[in-house]
Design a protein around this motif. Structure first.
Motif, PDB file in Angstrom:
ATOM      1  N   ALA A  89       0.836  -1.212   0.000  1.00  0.00           N
ATOM      2  CA  ALA A  89       0.000   0.000   0.000  1.00  0.00           C
ATOM      3  C   ALA A  89       0.867   1.257   0.000  1.00  0.00           C
ATOM      4  O   ALA A  89       0.594   2.213  -0.730  1.00  0.00           O
ATOM      5  N   VAL A  90       1.931   1.249   0.790  1.00  0.00           N
ATOM      6  CA  VAL A  90       2.845   2.398   0.831  1.00  0.00           C
ATOM      7  C   VAL A  90       3.517   2.577  -0.531  1.00  0.00           C
ATOM      8  O   VAL A  90       3.628   3.681  -1.048  1.00  0.00           O
ATOM      9  N   ALA A  91       3.973   1.475  -1.109  1.00  0.00           N
ATOM     10  CA  ALA A  91       4.621   1.531  -2.427  1.00  0.00           C
ATOM     11  C   ALA A  91       3.644   2.046  -3.487  1.00  0.00           C
ATOM     12  O   ALA A  91       4.033   2.781  -4.394  1.00  0.00           O
ATOM     13  N   ALA A  92       2.377   1.661  -3.373  1.00  0.00           N
ATOM     14  CA  ALA A  92       1.370   2.124  -4.334  1.00  0.00           C
ATOM     15  C   ALA A  92       1.191   3.639  -4.234  1.00  0.00           C
ATOM     16  O   ALA A  92       1.102   4.337  -5.262  1.00  0.00           O
ATOM     17  N   VAL A  93       1.155   4.168  -3.012  1.00  0.00           N
ATOM     18  CA  VAL A  93       1.005   5.620  -2.816  1.00  0.00           C
ATOM     19  C   VAL A  93       2.222   6.357  -3.364  1.00  0.00           C
ATOM     20  O   VAL A  93       2.102   7.344  -4.102  1.00  0.00           O
TER      21      VAL A  93
END
Length: 155
Positions: free
Chosen positions: A84-88
């Motif tokens: 999720a962090v990488a997606a943001v």
């Protein structure tokens, strides 16, 4: 594998959207609103020419498309909260890159044409460079104006 296919398809969509939004700024291009409108025509002589760059478009399309691609690419990194962090991060970086790509892909070479009009006024016009059209100092030209836009063409 599926995410890579989605990423490739997203890149193709971004490219199509960005290049499809570029409008022509050449002297021989008219908008639909300008067609069939009465134009004012003035005559003059070129007194100076200068190459210029016409900046590209800066719409939300590049940012949104780049953000979508970056978000998809980022989500394929890691798992759980890391994904999720990488997606943001991917979405933010993709948005910035998409915006820069749109501006760069739609940037064009232009020419500033300074004209001494027959009424004695001195005016400068900027338009995109057209293939196979060369202006020169002391050349006679006509200036066509319609709906607030002007274009220069050889006489």
């Amino acid at each position: 594998m599926r995410k890579m296919m989605i990423l490739a398809a997203s890149m193709a969509v971004v490219s199509t959207l960005v290049t499809g939004c570029a409008s022509s700024l050449t002297g021989d291009s008219y908008s639909r609103d300008d067609a069939r409108q009465v134009q004012t025509v003035r005559l003059g002589t070129i007194v100076a020419l200068r190459p210029v760059k016409i900046e590209g478009t800066k719409t939300a399309i590049g940012s949104v498309a780049g953000g979508a691609v970056g978000g998809i690419a980022g989500s394929s990194v890691g798992g759980g909260k890391g994904s999720a962090v990488a997606a943001v991060i991917g979405a933010v970086a993709g948005g910035l890159l998409g915006s820069a790509a749109e501006e760069g892909m739609t940037r064009t070479q232009g020419v500033e044409i300074t004209i001494r009009e027959d009424d004695g006024s001195l005016r400068a016009y900027v338009q995109a460079v057209e293939p196979n059209q060369i202006f020169r100092v002391d050349q006679r030209v006509r200036i066509m104006s319609v709906n607030g836009a002007s274009r220069v063409a050889p006489l």
